[in-house]
Design an enzyme around this catalytic site. Structure first.
Site, short mmCIF file in Angstrom:
data_model
loop_
_atom_site.label_atom_id
_atom_site.label_comp_id
_atom_site.label_asym_id
_atom_site.label_seq_id
_atom_site.Cartn_x
_atom_site.Cartn_y
_atom_site.Cartn_z
N SER A 34 0.82 -1.19 0.00
CA SER A 34 0.00 0.00 0.00
C SER A 34 0.87 1.26 0.00
O SER A 34 2.08 1.19 0.14
CB SER A 34 -0.91 -0.04 1.22
OG SER A 34 -1.77 1.05 1.18
N ASP A 37 3.29 1.91 3.05
CA ASP A 37 3.90 0.76 3.70
C ASP A 37 5.42 0.82 3.70
O ASP A 37 6.06 -0.01 4.34
CB ASP A 37 3.44 -0.55 3.03
CG ASP A 37 1.98 -0.83 3.32
OD1 ASP A 37 1.44 -0.20 4.24
OD2 ASP A 37 1.38 -1.66 2.62
N SER A 40 9.48 2.37 -0.92
CA SER A 40 10.63 3.13 -1.39
C SER A 40 11.71 3.18 -0.32
O SER A 40 12.89 3.09 -0.62
CB SER A 40 10.20 4.53 -1.81
OG SER A 40 9.32 4.47 -2.90
N ASP A 112 10.21 -1.19 -8.59
CA ASP A 112 9.47 -0.52 -7.53
C ASP A 112 8.13 -0.10 -8.13
O ASP A 112 8.10 0.67 -9.08
CB ASP A 112 10.26 0.69 -7.06
CG ASP A 112 9.58 1.40 -5.91
OD1 ASP A 112 8.68 0.81 -5.28
OD2 ASP A 112 9.96 2.55 -5.63
N THR A 113 7.05 -0.65 -7.61
CA THR A 113 5.76 -0.39 -8.26
C THR A 113 4.80 0.31 -7.32
O THR A 113 4.90 0.18 -6.11
CB THR A 113 5.10 -1.69 -8.75
OG1 THR A 113 4.81 -2.51 -7.62
CG2 THR A 113 6.03 -2.45 -9.68
N ASN A 167 6.51 -4.77 7.78
CA ASN A 167 7.39 -3.62 7.98
C ASN A 167 6.90 -2.75 9.15
O ASN A 167 5.77 -2.89 9.60
CB ASN A 167 7.43 -2.81 6.67
CG ASN A 167 8.52 -1.75 6.70
OD1 ASN A 167 9.49 -1.86 7.45
ND2 ASN A 167 8.36 -0.71 5.89
N ILE A 169 7.87 -2.86 12.10
CA ILE A 169 7.68 -3.70 13.29
C ILE A 169 8.12 -2.94 14.55
O ILE A 169 7.64 -3.19 15.65
CB ILE A 169 8.43 -5.05 13.13
CG1 ILE A 169 7.95 -6.10 14.13
CG2 ILE A 169 9.95 -4.87 13.22
CD1 ILE A 169 6.64 -6.73 13.78
N SER A 476 -30.44 8.18 -44.80
CA SER A 476 -31.47 7.28 -45.31
C SER A 476 -32.09 7.84 -46.59
O SER A 476 -32.41 7.09 -47.52
CB SER A 476 -32.56 7.06 -44.26
OG SER A 476 -31.98 6.44 -43.14
N SER A 543 -23.82 5.23 -36.41
CA SER A 543 -22.51 4.63 -36.08
C SER A 543 -21.46 5.68 -35.69
O SER A 543 -20.55 5.96 -36.44
CB SER A 543 -21.99 3.75 -37.23
OG SER A 543 -22.20 4.33 -38.49
#
Lengths: 629, 304
Positions: A34, A37, A40, A112-113, A167, A169, A476, A543
């Site tokens: 998250s 968290d 990085s 790193d996402t 993490n 902790i 038409s 369309s």
């Protein structure tokens, strides 16, 4: 830590040291979790501890770390990895960033996402090239929705090894109870996701607990520390044990005497003398040479980029897959897949895309969306479309058969991306579950009496003329005039009109985006059947979307297809308002009305444009007739 | 842990990945070109390109943007490489910049770089109508590069849009372009500086002699050692060149490239020195230090 040991003296056996550097194995992993968290910070800590932060970088970091949360070192580690300026301003990680560090035992490439749900696609991107994932959890918060979502994406993309990094902790007073509870909850949740290994480690990335060596603060913890664990875990699924897959990337033809096929083995082993098959044509040949600039090899293993020479002339081009006989991939034009959607424009069934798998690129259509999987709860729900960051299980049909494997067993040969045909954007990524066998039994009958024969019997050429334009633009009216003229000449034509089709064939469809797509798909198919019967078909549909008209063009296949844009400005159409629809739309009685509260995408490449504001319908019909016949 | 029996070592894995990228470019684009800047990364890039297409020749030209202020040794090295390896070499200099006498002394490093490098590159790419330009950037060099794709899309103005990058999954590269657009491709994205050096060492790749310590005439300008490569150099009052044993960690325009004092005269000692050093590679290049995020800005403007 076992940071890469510096060379203490010139006496050090340099050869040996260099050999050690070149012989290291490579571990690619990603970090997910998250927003707060501490991903990085964790990566920054890994870089810092492996002594990869250089003096000038440290100086600039200390400068940038002022006014930020820092550990004993006076550095905000996250600054090391939050690359883009926009990200630094917002204090979050948006894109995938790649980081590199190395110890005596291994080289690491870290993706790193980002954590936010709107960046799920970036996480999937990072996961696609990773062997292992660190799933970070804030010890104070426990498992969050994001933890579950990320773990699901990991299993979808096929990451097999997970480290649950609990993490911060230090902020729960190094409590074993907290650690045990989080670990137990995660194991229960992750059980159906099928990870091969799962290790939970209590750490403080900021303070360094259990990163390199056992922390005095967690005497109750007997498991491995993070870095030593990453250095030693065996992740290498031995891809050489899987059947040979050699997608041909490039035909290597320097002169008339040499013809080789360049590519990278995605699986298996190729040895000189092996008999191989071309997956599509099933033509056999023997490998006579395995060529590299460093000299010929006797064999090549999964992951190696080589050039194969065969003993005979076989028609092979880019996109073909070479395999061993008896262990060939599936070859079909329909399969079931799980896709993750990565674009703001949603995925609709019936819409046509380009599919790239290995070096094969083919037009493909999502034929049905079986269900959407809620990435947070894993629940399945019915869906008619997939929005950005949504995951769905779909069936896909390709315009021609392709070679593929199930992603779970075949890896890379079971992974694909979907590309927008107009904008070229990468829209989604998918993994193949299995081929749909029935597709192989459904081959089109080639009748002796075909379209051309039927058309000639009528003294004409089969043709689909597709009118597009706003309601009231004159589509038409023009179509009617031209049909009369053709009929007078003894020809056979038919008009498919928005109204006549909506009242019958498509009366179950409304005007949502998904329904519009289906509406056009059905009309496209009917027009194609009529053209096969040898008719000239006029399709008179608003369309409004380019993509839908594009689909119609694709369905038409080899039938002559002409797009006619009746370009009449909205003000004029609204002033005409033959059916009173604009007035009703303006009053809010009709929703999703094109031109009022739903867009009209003007064609960019219409074959013919008629200017409805400048000419009378009869003149327009004359212009069109002159261009068409 | 060392690589198990049936797995590639990390250098071999990186090499294969780069070769695959090169081949994908050759197969997917109509007019690729490879940027050749003569330095060590370019030398590795050239080596990998030769491997990718062997026994064919490299099926696209190599382009050098010559500011006319490169070290003389670089130019000699460039010409010799083209001859030895038989690749097509294109050299472009910004003709307006040349006519206006743009130089690093009168115009400052920022304007000089913009006119003679960024604009020159744009001119060359436009003139050649190249749809793919291969470059030697690595993700470990700089923060904004760490997030750039291997196949990095550029709009018709050659600009990079960092917020609108195409997702790049597995090794499936979306190479499709609209007319006028182009792709920058970075085959050694995943290599680190140490990988480059160990690869040069194990593959015995030739690099320009400027990387090796030799006695060279230099002046010391606020702790930056500038080598006097020709008589266009502008001395400050009282300045005298001195011979010192120096080498270069990065190569570029000689008045803008700082040398370091070093005795490292061969590859092993360079690698050793590098492992012990505590400053990062791009520090000697002035363009990055203007402001935080300056590389990112330059890339958005079309800098490679």
């Amino acid at each position: 830590m076992s940071a890469t040991s510096p060379l203490a003296t010139a006496d050090t056996d340099l050869e040996l040291w260099l050999k050690q550097q070149t012989d290291k194995s490579l571990l690619r992993f990603l970090t997910c979790g998250s927003v707060d968290d501490g991903k990085s910070t964790l990566i920054g800590r890994l870089l810092y501890d492996s002594q990869l932060i250089l003096d000038d970088q440290l100086a600039s970091l200390r400068k940038e770390s002022r006014n930020r949360m820092v550990g004993d070192e006076g550095i905000d580690f996250s600054l090391l990895v939050d690359g883009l300026a926009a990200e630094r301003e917002q204090g979050i990680t948006i894109d995938v960033a790649y980081r590199f560090f190395s110890t005596d035992k291994r080289k690491f490439i870290v993706a790193d996402t980002p954590g936010h749900e709107q960046y799920t696609r970036n996480m999937a991107t990072g996961a696609s090239n990773a062997d292992l994932a660190l799933v970070l959890v804030d010890a104070r918060k426990g498992l969050l929705t994001q933890t579950r979502r990320h773990s699901f994406i990991l299993s979808l993309i096929g990451v097999k090894h997970v480290v649950l990094v609990i993490n911060k902790i230090d902020l729960v007073d190094y409590s074993q109870q907290v650690f045990d509870n989080i670990e137990a909850a995660y194991r229960t949740f992750a059980e159906p996701l099928g990870f091969k290994t799962l290790e939970a480690i209590p750490v403080s990335a900021l303070r360094g607990d259990n990163m390199l060596r056992p922390s005095d603060n967690t005497p109750w913890y007997a498991g491995p520390q993070l870095v030593p664990y990453l250095e030693t875990i065996a992740v290498g699924e031995d891809r050489t044990l899987a059947p040979l897959r050699f997608p041909v990337q490039w035909v290597n033809r320097p002169n008339l005497d040499f013809r080789g096929f360049s590519g990278t083995l995605t699986a298996g082993i190729a040895t000189i003398g092996d008999e191989v098959l071309v997956a599509a044509s099933r033509k056999p040949a023997k490998i006579t040479r395995i060529v590299t600039m460093d000299g010929d090899q006797n064999r090549a293993i999964a992951g190696e980029a080589v050039t194969l020479v065969l003993d005979r002339e076989v028609d092979i081009s880019r996109g073909d897959v070479l395999t061993h006989p008896g262990a060939t991939p599936e070859f079909s034009n329909q399969f079931q897949a799980r896709i993750i959607w990565m674009h703001e424009d949603p995925a609709f069934h019936g819409r046509s895309y380009l599919l790239k798998i290995g070096s094969q690129v083919v037009p493909a259509t999502i034929t049905s969306i079986k269900f959407r999987t809620n990435v947070n709860t894993l629940e399945h729900t019915a869906a008619t479309k997939l929005d950005l960051n949504e995951v769905g299980t779909v069936t896909i049909a390709t315009d021609k058969p392709i070679a593929f494997d199930s992603y779970i067993t075949g890896g890379q040969t079971g992974a694909f991306i979907l590309i927008d045909r107009m904008s070229n954007a990468t829209l989604g990524a998918g993994v193949i579950d299995f081929g749909l066998r029935r597709a192989q039994n459904l081959s089109y009958q080639n009748f002796d009496v075909n379209r051309q024969v039927r058309a000639i019997a009528k003294g004409q050429e089969a043709h689909i003329v597709w009118f597009t334009g706003l309601s009231g633009s004159g589509k038409s009216t023009v179509a009617n005039l031209i049909e009369k003229r053709l009929t007078a000449e003894g020809k056979h034509a038919y008009i498919l009109d928005g109204d006549n089709v909506r009242h019958g064939l498509n009366k179950d469809l409304g005007f949502t985006d998904a329904d519009r797509v289906e509406n056009i798909r059905r009309v496209g198919e009917v027009a194609r059947l009529m053209a096969d019967a040898g008719l000239v078909v006029f399709v008179s549909f608003i369309s409004p979307f380019r993509n839908e008209r594009n689909i119609a063009r694709q369905i038409a296949g080899d039938v002559k297809f002409t797009e006619v844009y009746v370009d009449t400005p909205l003000e004029i159409c609204e002033a005409r308002d033959p059916k009173g629809l604009y007035a009703r739309a303006r009053r809010g009685e009709i929703k999703n009305f094109t031109g009022i509260d739903s867009p009209f995408e003007a064609p960019e490449h219409a074959e013919i444009i008629l200017h409805g504001a400048e000419y009378e319908p009869a003149e327009l019909a004359d212009q069109l007739y002159a261009r068409l016949f | 842990m060392t690589a198990p029996h049936n797995a590639l070592t990390h250098l071999k894995a990186l090499e294969s990945e780069s070769i695959e990228i090169f081949r994908e470019v050759a197969a997917s684009f109509e007019r690729p070109v490879m940027m050749y800047s003569i330095g060590k990364d370019s030398s590795v890039l050239l080596h990998l390109a030769r491997k990718a297409f062997f026994p064919s020749r490299i099926p696209f030209p190599l382009l050098h943007i010559d500011t006319t202020w490169k070290f003389k040794e670089m130019i000699a090295f460039r010409n010799r490489m083209a001859e030895e390896h038989g690749f097509e070499l294109l050299v472009h200099t910004n003709p307006e910049g040349l006519a206006a006498g743009v130089n690093p002394f009168d115009h400052g490093s920022a304007r000089f770089t913009d006119i003679m490098k960024t604009q020159a590159l744009r001119q060359a790419l436009n003139a050649g109508k190249y749809d793919a330009a291969i470059g030697g950037a690595r993700r470990d060099e700089e923060k904004s590069r760490a997030k750039e794709r291997i196949f990095s899309h550029r709009n018709a103005q050659h600009a990079w849009d960092p917020k609108n990058q195409r997702p790049e999954l597995w090794r499936i590269f979306n190479t499709r372009l609209a007319p006028g657009e182009s792709m920058r491709v970075f085959p050694i994205s995943n290599w680190t500086e140490l990988d480059i050096w160990t690869y040069i060492y194990s593959e015995q790749i030739e690099i320009p002699p400027l990387y090796f310590a030799r006695s060279r005439p230099v002046v010391d300008r606020s702790n930056t050692l500038i080598m006097i490569d020709d008589d266009r150099f502008r001395f400050e009052p009282g300045e005298q060149p001195r011979d010192e044993v120096v080498r270069f960690r990065t190569l570029g325009d000689y008045p803008l490239t700082g040398a370091i004092r070093s005795d490292a005269g061969d590859l092993p000692s360079i690698i050793m020195e590098m492992q012990a050093s505590r400053t990062s590679e791009r520090e000697g290049r002035l363009i990055d230090s203007d402001s935080v995020g300056s590389m990112e800005k330059k890339k958005q403007e079309g800098y490679f």
